[in-house]
Design an enzyme around this catalytic site. Structure first.
Site, PDB file in Angstrom:
ATOM      1  N   SER A 260       0.855  -1.192   0.000  1.00 19.08           N
ATOM      2  CA  SER A 260       0.000   0.000   0.000  1.00 19.08           C
ATOM      3  C   SER A 260       0.883   1.232   0.000  1.00 19.08           C
ATOM      4  O   SER A 260       2.107   1.134  -0.003  1.00 19.08           O
ATOM      5  CB  SER A 260      -0.894   0.009   1.240  1.00 19.08           C
ATOM      6  OG  SER A 260      -0.098   0.342   2.361  1.00 19.08           O
ATOM      7  N   LYS A 261       0.220   2.379   0.051  1.00 20.91           N
ATOM      8  CA  LYS A 261       0.959   3.642   0.018  1.00 20.91           C
ATOM      9  C   LYS A 261       1.956   3.735   1.167  1.00 20.91           C
ATOM     10  O   LYS A 261       2.963   4.416   1.062  1.00 20.91           O
ATOM     11  CB  LYS A 261      -0.024   4.807   0.115  1.00 20.91           C
ATOM     12  CG  LYS A 261      -0.567   5.212  -1.231  1.00 20.91           C
ATOM     13  CD  LYS A 261      -1.249   6.550  -1.117  1.00 20.91           C
ATOM     14  CE  LYS A 261      -2.662   6.456  -1.653  1.00 20.91           C
ATOM     15  NZ  LYS A 261      -3.502   7.547  -1.290  1.00 20.91           N
TER      16      LYS A 261
END
Ligand code: GLU
Length: 519
Positions: A260-261
């Site tokens: 994810s980010k």
């Protein structure tokens, strides 16, 4: 894969929702779809699933398309290219969902559900507290026909739910990656096909589109695995042929959590902006779950397309390793050759304003013209940094000294370390005399041979002189090869820089004398 699906023409689709940018996972799904289509001589379709009006934006669609193109993917049908099965934006396909719903209504395969979201949430909560939740409790399925038609006539908002058979075998399908998957029918509920606002659910729209577009293989992330049995039930209700499914295992970050980010892995365009080459990123993404032969890490897009098969797609999650991506990228830089390198570096030179022959910051137009007019000079930069630059972002600052005029800033630490010895001003003056000779052919071997005589004659260690020359020419004691750099910056600039360094060195020598000479 079963015999039937091999005989059918291969048609696959990448179906992103434009609710955000194209990220690593989406790009890998697109690449596998594309490679499979190319391998099988099939058709690769791009379909934009933009039915969520709140989160879908045309900007995101444009960004996804740009990212796919930057990666080097091309699609045979979809936005910008058209095709016989369009339109390729779901918001333009609503009439087809309406027709499918009508068919289900006429065949008593759906029923209206008047339950409000609040009612559903409350029932769900109370069922969950008793650990007795099996999905929708079918209360509207049992309403009597008169009540239903009265409420419909009164225009009460309703969703349309699939009327699942009361008896059904467990749902079994052969996943091209995971093998046979069985889902107990008891886990299925009467899923919504069309919401009370008239919009189709993802599962409903995807089935209608995949069927209308004659998609043969649905290749997507395994986060959609739980949707597959629901979609199979919709295919069955509509009497449509079920495609082959291939679910791709997830991509994890180095900490073992879903990528994810948080892991710094953002959009494909962010990797472009960090100086990764599209070919290297495509190669690395292909490795996240697929292997050519278990040992070859570097391969071209063409090799991928010639060899892709589900037999070599792993069921296990892949781990995104930024160091490996950087290694792949640096390998591409080493092997790409001068021509391709300068093409790739051009936008970086443009944004840094670096143009041969222009002192100070050049504009993009000047950079472009300069590259066109001095191609050989630019390509000669490549061997200086091919082994050193890991990304294009590294490369631009690494070569900026080649472009600066006499205003080249010398690194202060390097100046103190390499220009402060008392002999330096004289040694640099000797270099100037030697290089300021028109009969010296300006070529790095000749320059090197000529300059090597200086420390020999002066009886000093070569390192003492060449460190100083390096700081003078490159501005830093750590730099790409020196003599090649001297050749590239040209005689006038080289002389100017050596003069400036000699002056700086004399000032240091004077100030050192001031401090050390007793008054
Ligand atoms: N629009 C879905 C997504 O972006 C596509 C899922 C599918 O490929 O069926 O996740």
């Amino acid at each position: 894969m079963d015999k039937l699906s091999i005989e059918k023409p291969v048609r696959v689709r990448f179906a992103p929702s434009p609710t955000g940018f194209l990220h690593i996972g989406g790009a890998r799904t697109a690449i596998y779809n594309w490679a499979f289509a190319r391998r099988m001589g099939g058709t690769f379709i791009l379909r934009i699933e933009d039915t969520d009006p709140e989160r879908s934006t045309p900007e995101n669609t444009a960004q996804i398309i740009r990212s796919l193109r930057w990666l080097g993917l091309d699609w045979d049908e979809g936005p910008e290219v058209g095709g016989d099965f369009g339109p390729y934006l779901q918001t333009e396909r609503f009439s087809t969902y309406g027709m499918a719903l009508k068919h289900l209504q006429e065949n008593d395969l759906v029923y209206p559900c008047f339950c409000t979201p609040e009612e559903l949430a409350a029932r769900r909560e109370s069922a969950l507290s008793k650990q007795d939740f099996h999905g929708y409790d079918r209360s509207c399925r049992h309403l009597n026909a008169d009540e239903v038609s009265a409420r419909l006539t009164a225009g009460e908002p309703c969703a349309w739910r699939l009327k699942l058979p009361l008896e059904h075998d467990d749902i079994v399908f052969d996943d091209a990656v995971y093998g046979q998957i069985t889902v107990p029918f008891s886990e299925m509920d009467d899923l919504i096909c069309v919401r009370s606002d008239g919009s189709p659910t993802y599962n409903f729209a995807a089935v209608i589109d995949d069927s209308n577009m004659q998609v043969s293989h649905v290749i997507r992330g395994d986060d959609h695995l739980s949707n597959t049995p629901k979609q199979i039930l919709i295919y069955e209700a509509l009497g449509l042929e079920v495609p082959t499914f291939a679910h791709l295992s997830m991509i994890l970050g180095a900490d073992g959590k879903r990528l994810s980010k948080r892991h710094g892995a953002t959009s494909i365009e962010a990797y472009r902006d960090e100086g990764y080459l599209s070919e290297a990123l495509l190669n690395y993404l292909a490795l996240l779950g697929w292997s050519l032969d278990g040992k070859t890490d570097i391969f071209s897009a063409q090799t991928l397309c010639e060899n892709f098969s589900f037999g070599r797609v792993s069921k296990n999650p892949a781990t995104f390793d930024n160091d490996k991506l950087t290694w792949v990228n640096s390998t591409y830089i080493k092997e790409m050759g001068a021509r391709a390198f300068i093409d790739a570096l051009t936008p970086w030179l443009e944004s840094a304003g670096l143009a041969y022959g222009i002192d100070g910051k050049a504009n993009a137009e000047q950079v472009k013209d300069s590259i066109q007019d001095n191609r050989d000079w630019y390509e000669a930069i490549y061997p200086l940094i091919a082994e050193r630059a890991k990304t294009l972002a590294d490369a631009a600052p690494m070569v900026s000294y080649l472009f600066s005029g006499s205003e080249l800033e010398m690194d202060e630490k390097s100046v103190q370390k390499c220009l402060s010895a008392a002999e330096i001003p004289n040694l640099l003056e000797s270099c100037i005399t030697i290089l300021d000779n028109p009969s010296l052919e300006w070529q790095h071997n000749n320059i090197e041979a000529a300059l090597r005589a200086v420390p020999e004659v002066a009886g000093v260690k070569p390192k003492l002189l060449f460190q100083a020359v390096r700081v003078a020419i490159c501005g830093n004691m750590v730099s790409p090869p020196l003599f090649e750099s001297i050749e590239l910056i040209g005689r006038n600039k080289a002389l100017a820089r050596l003069k400036k360094a000699a002056e700086t060195a004399s000032t240091i020598a004077v100030s050192v004398k001031d401090v050390t000479t007793p008054s």
